[in-house]
Write a protein that holds these residues in place. Structure first.
Motif: not given
Ligand SMILES: [Zn+2]
Length: 444
Positions: A230-248
């Motif tokens: 099983f393969f798990v790739s770990v990342h952190a998200d980013a958006f052009s504004t600081p508003v969005p938050s949370g994991a997916s």
């Protein structure tokens, strides 16, 4: 719009060329150096070393190798060097020494090498925080024997491939406070590795262990060579504004690149490609390309496992962080082809959100995220153990109590004892509720 910009750029370039011509006729001195080396970075990795030269202008260079002793010689025409070379190679196993000489405005850099390496050299145009660069990769010459994977020998362990996103020249997304995604992903990956290796029946394989870049093809081929289940790739998200938050949690399929969010993601990742990749591997550094490549290798079984784990990981992550998406972000089954390794990609939070950026750099929060991913993977494989795995001998099936079912009826049906059922399920009495979920030992 795009073409107009190009035209303007072309005009500007023509104009600046004119200026250079005028200037050079004014100062017809042969040592006039138009370019300079302003930075050199060395990124040692297990299988290669990447050396990056920051240059003010597009580099004009030639290179060749020499043997006895092994050397790589790079000539930068019309270039001065502003970088101290003395300790550059201190931590690298492949480059022993950098030295330079200057002749007629040309800077010659000589890299003394430990042995002969497979070599790629390519320039990169400005991208992100970087200006012009010249990139050199020294690859170990692997014997074909080393590269072929050994036949799988079952130790009973489920092997989890942990892929810390980005690395080396590719920082991934960068938070408002200057946090690099590549550091967050590696920190979480290392914590996850520890948890998995402590767990009887599970073993971790790290795809990246330090601050260096591994191209996508190599990430997946490493997973395959190490017999990853099983393969798990770990990342952190980013958006052009600081508003969005949370994991997916993403079950990676082509659909990802087609979703609304992904339109933006693709743009971000294009940038990321330029930051980290180059030459033939330039397509292989980003999340969306990871998604595409993994999708190309997906088949239904692995997709089912991927979804199963994704759901469990979300269940665990919900307890410790806000979720940006409450269901696995997925996949149109129709576009999937075949994959031998089930995989998920975890976006642990938005590095572009101030609060989450802070959290992501916080060791305690990284630990919580690692715990959640570990628990999610574990609970899936306990409930659906791989044949022959340790979990198959200790795992439990689940049973939802229906009307008329008593503890003794279930014990008989599942070929076990009431006492065992009571102890596994922490039951104080013999009475059951309708709808109650019981763990049933997998006695086989
Ligand atoms: Zn990423």
């Amino acid at each position: 719009m795009y073409w107009r910009i190009l035209l303007t750029l072309a005009k500007l370039r023509a104009l600046s060329l004119l200026c250079v011509i005028v200037l050079s006729s004014l100062f017809s001195i042969s040592t006039f150096a138009a370019n300079s080396i302003d930075g050199i970075r060395v990124w040692p990795a297990p299988e290669n070393t990447r050396i990056v030269f920051d240059v003010k202008e597009k580099p004009d260079y030639k290179y060749f190798t020499l043997s006895k002793p092994n050397r790589l010689v790079i000539d930068f025409s019309n270039t001065t060097n502003a970088v101290a070379l003395k300790n550059l190679a201190d931590n690298d196993p492949r480059v022993k020494l950098f030295r330079s000489s200057v002749k007629k405005g040309k800077t010659r850099l000589v890299l003394e090498l430990s042995k002969s390496y497979q070599l790629t050299v390519f320039p990169l145009a400005p991208a992100g925080q970087y200006g012009h660069r010249l990139v050199i990769d020294l690859y170990d010459k692997a014997s074909s024997k080393e590269r072929t994977s050994k036949p799988k020998q079952s130790t009973g362990d489920i092997i989890i491939g942990i892929d810390a996103g980005h690395g080396g020249e590719d920082p991934g997304s960068i938070g408002g406070k200057g946090t690099y995604e590549k550091r967050v992903t590696l920190a979480i990956a290392k914590k996850l590795q520890k948890l998995i290796n402590k767990e009887k029946g599970m073993k971790a394989v790290m795809i990246r262990t330090g601050d260096y870049h591994v191209d996508l093809n190599r990430r997946t081929s490493l997973a395959r060579e190490k017999n990853v289940d099983f393969f798990v790739s770990v990342h952190a998200d980013a958006f052009s504004t600081p508003v969005p938050s949370g994991a997916s949690v993403w079950v990676v399929t082509k659909r990802r690149a087609e979703s609304e969010l992904s339109r933006w993601l693709v743009n971000r990742e294009k940038k990321s490609e330029l930051l980290g990749g180059g030459g033939g591997v330039i397509k292989n550094t980003s999340d969306s390309h990871l998604a595409l490549a993994l999708a190309d290798m997906s088949k239904e079984h692995s997709l089912a496992v991927s979804f199963g784990v994704a759901n469990n990981v979300i269940k665990e992550m919900k307890k410790i962080t806000k979720m940006h998406k409450k269901t696995p972000q997925n996949g149109n089954f129709a576009v999937l082809k075949s994959s031998d390794i089930p995989s998920i990609l975890v976006e642990t939070g938005f590095i572009s959100n101030h609060r989450e950026e802070k959290n992501l750099t916080w060791s305690k929060h990284q630990q919580r995220l690692a715990n959640a991913i570990h628990q999610g993977i574990k609970s899936h494989f306990l409930a659906h153990p791989l044949t022959g795995s340790y979990f198959a001998s200790v795992g439990y099936k689940k049973h939802k109590v229906r009307s008329g079912e008593s503890l003794s009826v279930l014990a008989k049906r599942y070929n076990t004892s009431m006492t065992k059922l009571k102890s596994i399920n922490n039951l104080k009495s013999n009475s059951l509720r309708i709808g109650q979920t019981l763990k049933i030992p997998r006695t086989g």
